[in-house]
Design a protein around this motif. Structure first.
Motif, PDB file in Angstrom:
ATOM      1  N   THR A  10       0.847  -1.184   0.000  1.00 16.64           N
ATOM      2  CA  THR A  10       0.000   0.000   0.000  1.00 16.64           C
ATOM      3  C   THR A  10       0.885   1.238   0.000  1.00 16.64           C
ATOM      4  O   THR A  10       1.747   1.376   0.858  1.00 16.64           O
ATOM      5  CB  THR A  10      -0.911   0.004   1.237  1.00 16.64           C
ATOM      6  N   PRO A  11       0.696   2.138  -0.943  1.00  9.12           N
ATOM      7  CA  PRO A  11       1.558   3.327  -1.028  1.00  9.12           C
ATOM      8  C   PRO A  11       1.160   4.399  -0.020  1.00  9.12           C
ATOM      9  O   PRO A  11       0.688   5.474  -0.364  1.00  9.12           O
ATOM     10  CB  PRO A  11       1.336   3.802  -2.464  1.00  9.12           C
ATOM     11  N   TYR A  12       1.318   4.082   1.271  1.00  7.23           N
ATOM     12  CA  TYR A  12       0.913   5.032   2.308  1.00  7.23           C
ATOM     13  C   TYR A  12       1.665   6.345   2.204  1.00  7.23           C
ATOM     14  O   TYR A  12       1.111   7.397   2.484  1.00  7.23           O
ATOM     15  CB  TYR A  12       1.111   4.435   3.706  1.00  7.23           C
ATOM     16  N   GLY A  13       2.933   6.309   1.836  1.00  2.00           N
ATOM     17  CA  GLY A  13       3.715   7.537   1.747  1.00  2.00           C
ATOM     18  C   GLY A  13       3.079   8.553   0.821  1.00  2.00           C
ATOM     19  O   GLY A  13       2.950   9.730   1.164  1.00  2.00           O
ATOM     20  N   VAL A  14       2.652   8.107  -0.342  1.00  2.00           N
ATOM     21  CA  VAL A  14       2.026   9.004  -1.316  1.00  2.00           C
ATOM     22  C   VAL A  14       0.726   9.562  -0.759  1.00  2.00           C
ATOM     23  O   VAL A  14       0.485  10.775  -0.809  1.00  2.00           O
ATOM     24  CB  VAL A  14       1.772   8.271  -2.658  1.00  2.00           C
ATOM     25  N   LYS A  29      -6.163  11.801   9.623  1.00  2.00           N
ATOM     26  CA  LYS A  29      -6.485  10.979  10.793  1.00  2.00           C
ATOM     27  C   LYS A  29      -6.809   9.543  10.383  1.00  2.00           C
ATOM     28  O   LYS A  29      -6.382   8.594  11.052  1.00  2.00           O
ATOM     29  CB  LYS A  29      -7.649  11.592  11.568  1.00  2.00           C
ATOM     30  N   ALA A  30      -7.555   9.376   9.297  1.00  2.00           N
ATOM     31  CA  ALA A  30      -7.895   8.033   8.825  1.00  2.00           C
ATOM     32  C   ALA A  30      -6.641   7.288   8.370  1.00  2.00           C
ATOM     33  O   ALA A  30      -6.466   6.098   8.673  1.00  2.00           O
ATOM     34  CB  ALA A  30      -8.901   8.114   7.675  1.00  2.00           C
ATOM     35  N   LEU A  31      -5.764   7.972   7.655  1.00  2.54           N
ATOM     36  CA  LEU A  31      -4.515   7.353   7.213  1.00  2.54           C
ATOM     37  C   LEU A  31      -3.629   6.972   8.388  1.00  2.54           C
ATOM     38  O   LEU A  31      -2.983   5.924   8.377  1.00  2.54           O
ATOM     39  CB  LEU A  31      -3.754   8.299   6.279  1.00  2.54           C
ATOM     40  N   ASP A  34      -4.941   3.738   9.839  1.00  5.16           N
ATOM     41  CA  ASP A  34      -4.607   2.624   8.949  1.00  5.16           C
ATOM     42  C   ASP A  34      -3.116   2.301   8.992  1.00  5.16           C
ATOM     43  O   ASP A  34      -2.715   1.138   9.087  1.00  5.16           O
ATOM     44  CB  ASP A  34      -5.004   2.933   7.504  1.00  5.16           C
ATOM     45  N   ALA A  35      -2.277   3.335   8.913  1.00  6.28           N
ATOM     46  CA  ALA A  35      -0.829   3.128   8.882  1.00  6.28           C
ATOM     47  C   ALA A  35      -0.333   2.539  10.195  1.00  6.28           C
ATOM     48  O   ALA A  35       0.530   1.651  10.197  1.00  6.28           O
ATOM     49  CB  ALA A  35      -0.119   4.454   8.583  1.00  6.28           C
ATOM     50  N   GLU A  36      -0.865   2.998  11.332  1.00  5.96           N
ATOM     51  CA  GLU A  36      -0.465   2.432  12.619  1.00  5.96           C
ATOM     52  C   GLU A  36      -0.853   0.962  12.720  1.00  5.96           C
ATOM     53  O   GLU A  36      -0.108   0.152  13.272  1.00  5.96           O
ATOM     54  CB  GLU A  36      -1.071   3.240  13.766  1.00  5.96           C
ATOM     55  N   SER A  37      -1.989   0.601  12.156  1.00  6.14           N
ATOM     56  CA  SER A  37      -2.418  -0.793  12.145  1.00  6.14           C
ATOM     57  C   SER A  37      -1.450  -1.647  11.327  1.00  6.14           C
ATOM     58  O   SER A  37      -1.062  -2.745  11.741  1.00  6.14           O
ATOM     59  CB  SER A  37      -3.831  -0.900  11.571  1.00  6.14           C
ATOM     60  N   VAL A  38      -1.051  -1.139  10.177  1.00  7.00           N
ATOM     61  CA  VAL A  38      -0.096  -1.862   9.328  1.00  7.00           C
ATOM     62  C   VAL A  38       1.241  -2.014  10.044  1.00  7.00           C
ATOM     63  O   VAL A  38       1.852  -3.085  10.033  1.00  7.00           O
ATOM     64  CB  VAL A  38       0.083  -1.159   7.961  1.00  7.00           C
ATOM     65  N   LEU A  39       1.694  -0.949  10.703  1.00  2.27           N
ATOM     66  CA  LEU A  39       2.960  -1.009  11.440  1.00  2.27           C
ATOM     67  C   LEU A  39       2.921  -2.061  12.546  1.00  2.27           C
ATOM     68  O   LEU A  39       3.897  -2.772  12.770  1.00  2.27           O
ATOM     69  CB  LEU A  39       3.312   0.356  12.029  1.00  2.27           C
ATOM     70  N   LYS A  40       1.797  -2.160  13.230  1.00  2.93           N
ATOM     71  CA  LYS A  40       1.661  -3.177  14.286  1.00  2.93           C
ATOM     72  C   LYS A  40       1.761  -4.579  13.712  1.00  2.93           C
ATOM     73  O   LYS A  40       2.339  -5.474  14.315  1.00  2.93           O
ATOM     74  CB  LYS A  40       0.334  -3.006  15.025  1.00  2.93           C
TER      75      LYS A  40
END
Length: 62
Positions: A10-14, A29-31, A34-40
């Motif tokens: 998933t291109p979260y950076g972009v 806030k939504a990103l 989502d990103a914190e969930s992926v990091l976990k």
């Protein structure tokens, strides 16, 4: 590599940079959620990438 072994990236950076440049607080806030969930789930991706790089270098020397 077989299709089963491939993982979507998933291109979260972009998306993060776009939301920040637009000043879209709700999207940011939504990103973040989502990103914190992926990091976990993934843990330290940077460390895993470095280990992968080292393993490739080791195998290329053989």
């Amino acid at each position: 590599m077989s299709k089963e072994a491939q993982h979507p990236i998933t291109p979260y950076g972009v998306a993060i940079h776009q939301a920040m440049s637009e000043g879209d607080l709700a999207k940011m806030k939504a990103l973040l959620i989502d990103a914190e969930s992926v990091l976990k789930q993934q843990g330290n991706l940077a460390a895993a990438v470095e280990l992968l790089r080292l393993e490739i270098t080791k195998l290329e020397r053989n």
